[in-house]
Design a protein around this motif. Structure first.
Motif, short mmCIF file in Angstrom:
data_model
loop_
_atom_site.label_atom_id
_atom_site.label_comp_id
_atom_site.label_asym_id
_atom_site.label_seq_id
_atom_site.Cartn_x
_atom_site.Cartn_y
_atom_site.Cartn_z
N LYS A 93 49.37 -53.23 15.89
CA LYS A 93 49.21 -51.82 16.24
C LYS A 93 50.31 -51.38 17.20
N GLY A 94 50.57 -50.05 17.20
CA GLY A 94 51.50 -49.48 18.15
C GLY A 94 52.69 -48.83 17.48
N GLN A 95 53.56 -48.26 18.31
CA GLN A 95 54.77 -47.58 17.82
C GLN A 95 55.90 -48.60 17.63
N LEU A 96 56.64 -48.42 16.54
CA LEU A 96 57.71 -49.34 16.19
C LEU A 96 59.01 -48.57 15.97
N GLY A 97 60.11 -49.10 16.48
CA GLY A 97 61.43 -48.53 16.23
C GLY A 97 62.33 -49.56 15.56
N ILE A 98 63.36 -49.09 14.86
CA ILE A 98 64.34 -49.97 14.22
C ILE A 98 65.72 -49.63 14.77
N VAL A 99 66.43 -50.66 15.22
CA VAL A 99 67.83 -50.51 15.64
C VAL A 99 68.69 -51.15 14.57
N SER A 100 69.26 -50.32 13.70
CA SER A 100 70.03 -50.81 12.56
C SER A 100 71.52 -50.85 12.92
N ALA A 101 72.32 -51.22 11.95
CA ALA A 101 73.79 -51.21 12.12
C ALA A 101 74.29 -49.84 11.68
N ASP A 132 76.93 -51.72 14.69
CA ASP A 132 77.44 -53.07 14.98
C ASP A 132 78.45 -53.04 16.12
N ASP A 133 78.23 -52.14 17.04
CA ASP A 133 79.06 -52.03 18.25
C ASP A 133 78.14 -52.26 19.45
N PRO A 134 78.41 -53.24 20.32
CA PRO A 134 77.49 -53.54 21.42
C PRO A 134 77.18 -52.35 22.31
N THR A 135 78.21 -51.55 22.63
CA THR A 135 77.99 -50.40 23.51
C THR A 135 77.09 -49.36 22.85
N ILE A 152 62.51 -53.71 15.75
CA ILE A 152 63.15 -54.62 14.81
C ILE A 152 64.63 -54.25 14.75
N SER A 153 65.49 -55.24 14.89
CA SER A 153 66.93 -55.00 14.75
C SER A 153 67.50 -56.00 13.75
N PRO A 154 67.70 -55.57 12.50
CA PRO A 154 68.17 -56.50 11.47
C PRO A 154 69.68 -56.68 11.46
N THR A 155 70.26 -56.80 12.64
CA THR A 155 71.70 -56.98 12.79
C THR A 155 71.96 -57.82 14.03
N THR A 156 72.82 -58.79 13.94
CA THR A 156 73.03 -59.73 15.05
C THR A 156 73.59 -59.04 16.29
#
Length: 377
Positions: free
Chosen positions: A200-208, A242-245, A265-269
């Motif tokens: 349960k709860g709110q989910l965000g995705i940090v993609s490339a 795909d930029d750290p900053t 969830i971040s599906p990018t290294t």
């Protein structure tokens, strides 16, 4: 009778002279062809070759055949989304046992090249330069599913082998080496985060990048898998390119906009490491859950201090290694990419080509505190 005999002798001498001349011409032609083959091979390996020389080298079959039916001396360019990202350094380099290591083992010339940003505008010039330098094969992680296609299709028309790895461009390559089942990556990451969030709860995705083929395919399966968890609400997808900053900024923005966010969830290294650094504070550690795709060495400190419980990945060096073998077998005409054909990738064993001219490396590995020390990439 004497005149007739004399005429017969003259005719005989003429026939023998013509035969000798023909033999000499054949010998001269053979020497000339051998010399042309030698100069073509040299041109394909010279950094000063012109575009026309490169085209000739590509189509002349200058590489020699090795035992096992594979050509050697192929000029192969490995083109990641961008240079400098730890993931691609491991996937590509000779030191890590990646694509360049496999190419050297096969007797090929291997070069890693790309731009400094994960965008088609940055990646395309590197691909075009590789073609101009006489590439026999390109191994490309596509920053966009279609933007690279005019260049890659042109390369294939010139006889250059095109293999994609990590991220696909489905309509302009001969084979795609996929790190794992696309569906399995997307669904497993949702299942991991759901367990940590208590379903349960709110989910965000940090993609490339918003255009990245692999990211969008995985997110598509994430959305399907989330239907199993009606009490988890996907509130936003943000892009760190795909930029750290940039990844740090969009993660911070996500937390500010959604103060009750329960998971990311971040599906990018690059993205998962940046997000972990943002969450690695008393305010967020252990409260906002994080999973995705990361390398063990970059994520170990966050696992050890409790910021991250579990994440996953495959061995990127093995992905590059397999892609290199696949490219060489295609360039050597040992396989065509047809479903059911097999690629033998040295120490990794044999892989079967599946539908859509795709090879799958294997299932992802889940990393936790219990096993993370066993990996050094």
């Amino acid at each position: 009778m004497q005149g007739a005999g004399w005429l017969s002798q003259v005719r005989g001498r003429l026939r023998r002279s013509r035969a000798a001349a023909t033999a000499l011409a054949v010998a001269i032609t053979a020497v000339g062809l051998a010399a042309c083959g030698s100069s073509s091979s040299s041109a394909s390996s010279s950094s000063s070759s012109s575009s026309s020389s490169a085209a000739a080298a590509t189509t002349s079959g200058s590489a020699s055949a090795a035992s096992g039916g594979l050509k050697t001396g192929l000029n192969v360019y490995v083109v990641p989304k961008l240079l400098g990202a730890a993931y691609f350094t491991v996937a590509d380099s000779a030191k890590s046992g990646g694509a360049i290591a496999a190419l050297h083992a096969l007797g090929e010339q291997g070069t890693e090249t790309s731009g400094s940003a994960a965008t088609p505008a940055s990646e395309l010039p590197a691909i075009q330069a590789a073609i101009a330098k006489g590439a026999n094969a390109l191994i490309v992680s596509a920053t966009d599913p279609t933007a690279l296609c005019p260049t890659l299709n042109s390369a294939m028309q010139r006889g250059i082998t095109v293999v994609t790895y990590d991220s696909d461009a489905p309509t302009c390559r001969q084979l795609f080496v996929n790190q794992a089942s696309t569906a399995e990556i997307g669904t497993s990451e949702v299942d991991l985060i759901a367990k940590e969030m208590g379903d349960k709860g709110q989910l965000g995705i940090v993609s490339a990048a918003a255009s990245a083929t692999n990211q969008n395919a995985w997110i598509g399966y994430m959305k399907q898998e989330l239907k199993k968890y009606p009490n988890i609400h996907l509130v936003s997808i943000v892009y760190g390119n795909d930029d750290p900053t940039t990844a740090t900024q969009v993660t911070s923005g996500l937390l500010q906009k959604y103060p009750h966010l329960a998971g990311i969830i971040s599906p990018t290294t690059v993205g998962i490491e940046a997000a972990a650094a943002v969450l690695d504070t008393p305010q967020y550690r252990g409260k906002v859950k994080l999973t995705g795709l990361g390398t063990p060495l970059s994520m170990k400190k966050f696992v050890d201090d409790g910021t991250v419980t579990a994440f996953e990945l495959w061995n990127p060096a093995n992905l590059g290694y397999l892609a290199a073998y696949a490219a060489v077998e295609l360039a050597s005409h040992k396989v065509t990419g047809a479903t059911g054909q097999t690629v033998t990738a040295g120490k990794l064993g044999t892989f079967t080509i599946g539908p859509d001219k795709t090879i799958i490396l294997g299932p992802p590995t889940v990393f936790t505190k219990a096993n993370i020390d066993q990996f050094d990439f």
